[in-house]
Design a protein around this motif. Structure first.
Motif, PDB file in Angstrom:
ATOM      1  N   HIS A 135      86.854  71.271  23.029  1.00  0.00           N
ATOM      2  CA  HIS A 135      88.374  70.868  22.940  1.00  0.00           C
ATOM      3  C   HIS A 135      89.859  71.219  23.679  1.00  0.00           C
ATOM      4  O   HIS A 135      89.304  72.187  22.937  1.00  0.00           O
ATOM      5  CB  HIS A 135      88.000  69.964  21.687  1.00  0.00           C
TER       6      HIS A 135
ATOM      7  N   TRP B  97      95.355  65.635   9.372  1.00  0.00           N
ATOM      8  CA  TRP B  97      95.479  65.731  10.538  1.00  0.00           C
ATOM      9  C   TRP B  97      95.983  65.981  11.569  1.00  0.00           C
ATOM     10  O   TRP B  97      95.960  66.344  12.699  1.00  0.00           O
ATOM     11  CB  TRP B  97      93.581  66.243  10.043  1.00  0.00           C
TER      12      TRP B  97
ATOM     13  N   TRP C  47      92.852  58.310  14.490  1.00  0.00           N
ATOM     14  CA  TRP C  47      93.288  58.658  15.111  1.00  0.00           C
ATOM     15  C   TRP C  47      93.097  57.383  16.415  1.00  0.00           C
ATOM     16  O   TRP C  47      93.698  57.281  17.405  1.00  0.00           O
ATOM     17  CB  TRP C  47      93.206  59.956  16.086  1.00  0.00           C
TER      18      TRP C  47
ATOM     19  N   ASP D 255      83.316  73.245  19.086  1.00  0.00           N
ATOM     20  CA  ASP D 255      83.002  72.195  18.692  1.00  0.00           C
ATOM     21  C   ASP D 255      80.679  73.159  18.168  1.00  0.00           C
ATOM     22  O   ASP D 255      81.200  73.227  19.161  1.00  0.00           O
ATOM     23  CB  ASP D 255      82.342  70.558  18.400  1.00  0.00           C
TER      24      ASP D 255
ATOM     25  N   LYS E  49      82.105  62.980  25.599  1.00  0.00           N
ATOM     26  CA  LYS E  49      83.753  63.537  24.881  1.00  0.00           C
ATOM     27  C   LYS E  49      84.612  63.850  24.934  1.00  0.00           C
ATOM     28  O   LYS E  49      85.594  63.813  23.732  1.00  0.00           O
ATOM     29  CB  LYS E  49      82.448  64.583  23.959  1.00  0.00           C
TER      30      LYS E  49
HETATM   31  C1  BGC Z   1      86.847  67.412  16.211  1.00  0.00           C
HETATM   32  C2  BGC Z   1      85.935  66.945  17.316  1.00  0.00           C
HETATM   33  C3  BGC Z   1      86.689  65.808  16.935  1.00  0.00           C
HETATM   34  C4  BGC Z   1      88.205  65.568  15.899  1.00  0.00           C
HETATM   35  C5  BGC Z   1      88.384  63.978  15.844  1.00  0.00           C
HETATM   36  C6  BGC Z   1      87.935  67.291  15.986  1.00  0.00           C
HETATM   37  O1  BGC Z   1      88.037  68.450  14.664  1.00  0.00           O
HETATM   38  O2  BGC Z   1      86.281  69.057  16.684  1.00  0.00           O
HETATM   39  O3  BGC Z   1      84.709  66.157  17.858  1.00  0.00           O
HETATM   40  O4  BGC Z   1      86.482  64.469  17.979  1.00  0.00           O
HETATM   41  O5  BGC Z   1      88.204  66.386  15.037  1.00  0.00           O
HETATM   42  O6  BGC Z   1      87.312  63.718  14.929  1.00  0.00           O
END
Ligand code: BGC
Length: 416
Positions: free
Chosen positions: A138, A187, A246, A299, A335
């Motif tokens: 990501h 976060w 989020w 991830d 994703k």
């Molecule tokens: C993870 C993602 C996830 C996101 C929101 C991140 O820390 O790596 O896979 O979609 O958090 O939950």
């Protein structure tokens, strides 16, 4: 025609065979939004097609803090799941507890060493042995924008600097729309913060301040500038932001209520699930000032030691599936991330993913590739938690001066 007795023996044989290999995998994750659930559903399908039973252990809460708390209590009770979404330096901490399974047999058979970038493989190994399987890459330093909202507000293109950003945000405000869709959870505050630090200070500064936790960098004028910029962004969010998830913030951008969101590309999973097209309905652009840099967030699933042979077999199959071509493609298409497996074809991926893939390679060469602190990639979970709290307190309390914010963050960074 086969005699009935023979058929019965054959059926019994097949059933006994499958009973010996089919097992249950209990998988802990925090993928509960629309796009996330679709993505993890693909893994479930693959495991079921191999005859295994998928036991979903989803703990809601973006960023995974809640999931990690639940995981701890399960492991302490001596009842760990087969696999859990654990990332970065956290993998080493779990392995150090002696509770993770060795995945070397699968890794060797599937040639992981040649299929993974070295930096990623290192994170997945503990003392040279694989204990986790990586899923994706990501990118965190994205800015998402609704194309129509920008048009309505008279913003010609995605802002590339923070000055341009604030000018654009003013125009959106004047048009009666919300400039920044924000979810006020610690976060998410932290996710925005790391993009601001990267944009204001550049990759080298980010590395010094948020990876090496160098006190000189943490107390420098660049950090002051970062906090000033960070605070200014807050004035462009709406009063209902506190506590918002989020994906609901992403929905505000999708539904033309807000112009921008700072979020990793799991947000793209929401645009995709809503049938939106990048370049037409929405824009993905690097957060202001971060075009030459890349905050990565990989991830991964760490696997726990299990006693039952069938469960171990299912666990091995899960690890193999995660690194397999089929899963790497279909999962990442949903994703919003890109495959972590090297050499994958990108033709089915959209322009944002193609840009991410190109920038990942380019920034790895230029020194612009840095680990995301807000997503468990850069420092120990303890230091990360402390800095996250200090950053979030600053964001939420306008009475904390910038000078005190800098001090609090620098102090939090000394947490061991
Ligand atoms: C993870 C993602 C996830 C996101 C929101 C991140 O820390 O790596 O896979 O979609 O958090 O939950």
């Amino acid at each position: 025609m086969m005699k009935l007795s023979k058929l019965a023996t054959a059926v019994a044989f097949v059933m006994a065979g499958s009973a010996a290999v089919a097992g249950e995998v209990e998988v802990l994750h925090w993928w509960t939004s629309g796009g996330e659930a679709k993505s993890v559903g693909e893994l479930k399908k693959i495991m079921q097609s191999k005859g295994h039973t998928w036991k979903d252990f989803a703990v809601a809460g973006g960023g995974g803090d809640a999931a990690m708390t639940v995981l701890k209590s399960r492991v302490v009770a001596g009842n760990p799941p087969a696999a859990a979404q654990i990332k970065g330096p956290g993998i080493q901490e779990w392995a150090n507890e002696g509770v993770l399974a060795n995945l070397d047999a699968v890794a060797k058979a599937e040639k992981w060493d040649s299929l993974l970038p070295g930096v990623v493989a290192d994170v997945m190994k503990y003392k040279g042995n694989y204990v986790a399987a990586p899923v994706n890459v990501h990118r965190v330093n994205w800015m998402w924008a609704n194309a129509n909202v920008l048009k309505k507000a008279g913003v010609a293109s995605a802002p590339k600097t923070w000055d341009e950003f604030f000018a654009a945000a003013d125009k959106v405000k004047a048009a009666g729309l919300i400039p920044v869709a924000h979810g006020g959870q610690n976060w998410q505050d932290f996710t925005t913060f790391e993009s601001v630090v990267l944009g204001v200070g550049g990759a080298k500064f980010y590395q010094d301040a948020l990876v090496k936790l160098d006190q000189k960098a943490l107390t420098s004028p660049t950090m002051t500038k970062s906090l000033e910029t960070f605070r200014k962004i807050k004035s462009y969010t709406d009063p209902a932001a506190p506590g918002r998830d989020w994906n609901l913030a992403t929905a505000m951008v999708i539904q033309e209520k807000a112009a921008f969101q700072f979020m990793g590309d799991w947000a793209k999973g929401e645009f995709t699930a809503a049938g939106k097209v990048p370049g037409k309905d929405y824009i993905c652009a690097a957060a202001p000032g971060t075009g030459n840099a890349y905050t990565f967030n990989v991830d991964s699933f760490a696997m726990f030691k299990l006693k039952d042979a069938a469960a171990q077999k299912a666990q091995g199959d899960l690890a193999a599936a995660i690194m397999g071509n089929e899963f790497q493609e279909v999962f990442n298409l949903n994703k919003g991330s890109i495959p972590v497996r090297l050499g994958m074809k990108m033709d089915k991926f959209d322009d944002c993913a193609k840009l991410s893939s190109k920038d990942f390679v380019d920034t790895a060469k230029s020194g612009g590739l840095v680990p995301s602190i807000a997503h468990g990639m850069a420092v120990s979970p303890a230091a990360e938690g402390a800095i996250k709290d200090a950053v979030s307190q600053f964001w939420n309390d306008d009475k904390i001066s910038v000078a005190d914010g800098v001090k609090n963050i620098a102090k939090a960074a000394t947490t061991k």
